[in-house]
Design a protein around this motif. Structure first.
Motif, PDB file in Angstrom:
ATOM      1  N   PRO A  21       0.820  -1.221   0.000  1.00  0.00           N
ATOM      2  CA  PRO A  21       0.000   0.000   0.000  1.00  0.00           C
ATOM      3  C   PRO A  21       0.850   1.265   0.000  1.00  0.00           C
ATOM      4  O   PRO A  21       1.892   1.310   0.675  1.00  0.00           O
ATOM      5  N   PRO A  22       0.446   2.299  -0.741  1.00  0.00           N
ATOM      6  CA  PRO A  22       1.253   3.529  -0.829  1.00  0.00           C
ATOM      7  C   PRO A  22       1.511   4.167   0.531  1.00  0.00           C
ATOM      8  O   PRO A  22       2.580   4.755   0.743  1.00  0.00           O
ATOM      9  N   SER A  23       0.584   4.031   1.484  1.00  0.00           N
ATOM     10  CA  SER A  23       0.801   4.648   2.806  1.00  0.00           C
ATOM     11  C   SER A  23       1.997   4.002   3.511  1.00  0.00           C
ATOM     12  O   SER A  23       2.731   4.659   4.255  1.00  0.00           O
ATOM     13  N   LEU A  24       2.233   2.710   3.249  1.00  0.00           N
ATOM     14  CA  LEU A  24       3.382   2.031   3.857  1.00  0.00           C
ATOM     15  C   LEU A  24       4.674   2.510   3.198  1.00  0.00           C
ATOM     16  O   LEU A  24       5.669   2.797   3.878  1.00  0.00           O
ATOM     17  N   ILE A  25       4.638   2.653   1.877  1.00  0.00           N
ATOM     18  CA  ILE A  25       5.851   3.089   1.168  1.00  0.00           C
ATOM     19  C   ILE A  25       6.191   4.530   1.549  1.00  0.00           C
ATOM     20  O   ILE A  25       7.359   4.882   1.711  1.00  0.00           O
ATOM     21  N   ALA A  26       5.160   5.343   1.757  1.00  0.00           N
ATOM     22  CA  ALA A  26       5.417   6.732   2.170  1.00  0.00           C
ATOM     23  C   ALA A  26       6.134   6.741   3.515  1.00  0.00           C
ATOM     24  O   ALA A  26       7.012   7.563   3.769  1.00  0.00           O
ATOM     25  N   LYS A  27       5.761   5.807   4.374  1.00  0.00           N
ATOM     26  CA  LYS A  27       6.371   5.777   5.708  1.00  0.00           C
ATOM     27  C   LYS A  27       7.733   5.073   5.702  1.00  0.00           C
ATOM     28  O   LYS A  27       8.635   5.469   6.440  1.00  0.00           O
ATOM     29  N   VAL A  28       7.858   4.027   4.891  1.00  0.00           N
ATOM     30  CA  VAL A  28       9.115   3.257   4.848  1.00  0.00           C
ATOM     31  C   VAL A  28       9.565   3.156   3.379  1.00  0.00           C
ATOM     32  O   VAL A  28       9.384   2.130   2.725  1.00  0.00           O
TER      33      VAL A  28
END
Ligand SMILES: C[S@@+](CC[C@H](N)C(=O)[O-])C[C@H]1O[C@@H](n2cnc3c(N)ncnc32)[C@H](O)[C@@H]1O
Length: 269
Positions: A21-28
């Motif tokens: 998910p993009p929210s995970l990539i944004a965070k990590v």
């Protein structure tokens, strides 16, 4: 984080199926190199997520895999998710992502169970159900007692979809067209749309939209006319088949042509 990486490096059935998910990539951001798919998760999401109102809605994601759609519906559309996924490594990956993103259970609730025909009566009522690419596995991953051979699959699936209609107002649906993913096809490629329309209608669902990839080179979902026995998928022809196989062999295009053929349906009960 280490748990997510360990999952991503492991090879299991249906493993490495979805993008992250993009929210995970944004965070990590370092996880971005693990996020790839030949299954157009982002394109599927773009198409269906604007066609239904997910805001504050209860959504169940049956066969959520690592939860790409659930995470996006939760973070971008404010939906309340219940995930059913029988495969423990997937659930562990989802729980790890939830913990990195600090998502509480009341926003995404995970149930480490599959949904067989007899389980549907015990499911909670929901506004929307996502059922993507699970049903062709009936007879191997689950419900072996009901689907011993391909000839039993259609009647079984109509029962399954009818039972699900009792549990959700709307359904977003996609399936594969070879039984178990490695056996005979349910229908000819050119009949994929009428075959699925009759399956859904026999189960009592009213189809509102059908989305298909309109072009093998520009792989966005577009709306497709689905009524009538001759409803035609725009990319199912010998030319596209030849081009995509050749491009695949030459490693120019790493897309799964068979997956490209799978339409997505939005239905109302
Ligand atoms: C082919 S993958 C599809 C994943 C995802 N729905 C998608 O389209 O991106 C099928 C998923 O369904 C899960 N599954 C298999 N049998 C199931 C069942 N009876 N109920 C729920 N999920 C099931 C598998 O573990 C796997 O994660």
């Amino acid at each position: 984080m280490e748990e997510i990486k360990a999952y991503l490096l492991s090879q299991t059935k249906h493993g490495l199926y979805q993008m992250l998910p993009p929210s995970l990539i944004a965070k990590v951001p370092e996880l971005e190199k693990f996020s790839f798919t030949g299954r157009f998760d982002d394109k599927r999401f773009d198409w269906f997520s604007n066609k239904l109102d997910f805001d504050g809605k209860k959504v169940m994601d049956i066969g959520a895999n690592i939860g790409y759609f659930s995470f996006r519906l939760s973070s971008e559309k404010n939906a309340l998710l219940t995930i059913y996924e029988p495969h423990q490594p997937h659930i562990k990956a989802i729980e790890s992502i939830k913990s990195v993103l600090k998502i509480p259970d009341k926003k995404i609730n995970c149930v480490n169970q599959g949904v067989g025909l007899d389980d549907i009566k015990n499911l909670p009522e929901q506004d929307i159900v996502l059922l993507f690419n699970v049903l062709q596995h009936a007879g191997e991953d689950y419900d072996k007692k009901y689907v011993k051979e391909i000839s039993q699959w259609r009647d079984y699936t109509v029962k399954y979809l009818r039972a699900l209609r009792g549990k959700a107002e709307n359904m977003v649906f996609q399936m594969g067209y070879s039984w178990l993913g490695h056996e005979d096809n349910f229908c000819n490629d050119k009949d994929i749309i009428p075959f699925t329309v009759s399956l859904l209608q026999d189960a009592g669902w009213k189809i509102k939209h059908c989305g298909v990839i309109g072009n093998v080179f520009n792989t966005y979902y577009i709306d497709c006319a689905f009524a009538g026995p001759k409803a035609k998928h725009p990319i199912i022809n010998q030319f596209d088949w030849f081009i995509s196989r050749t491009m695949n062999k030459l490693k120019i295009l790493k897309k799964d042509y068979l997956f490209m053929q799978r339409p997505v349906f939005i239905c109302h009960r």
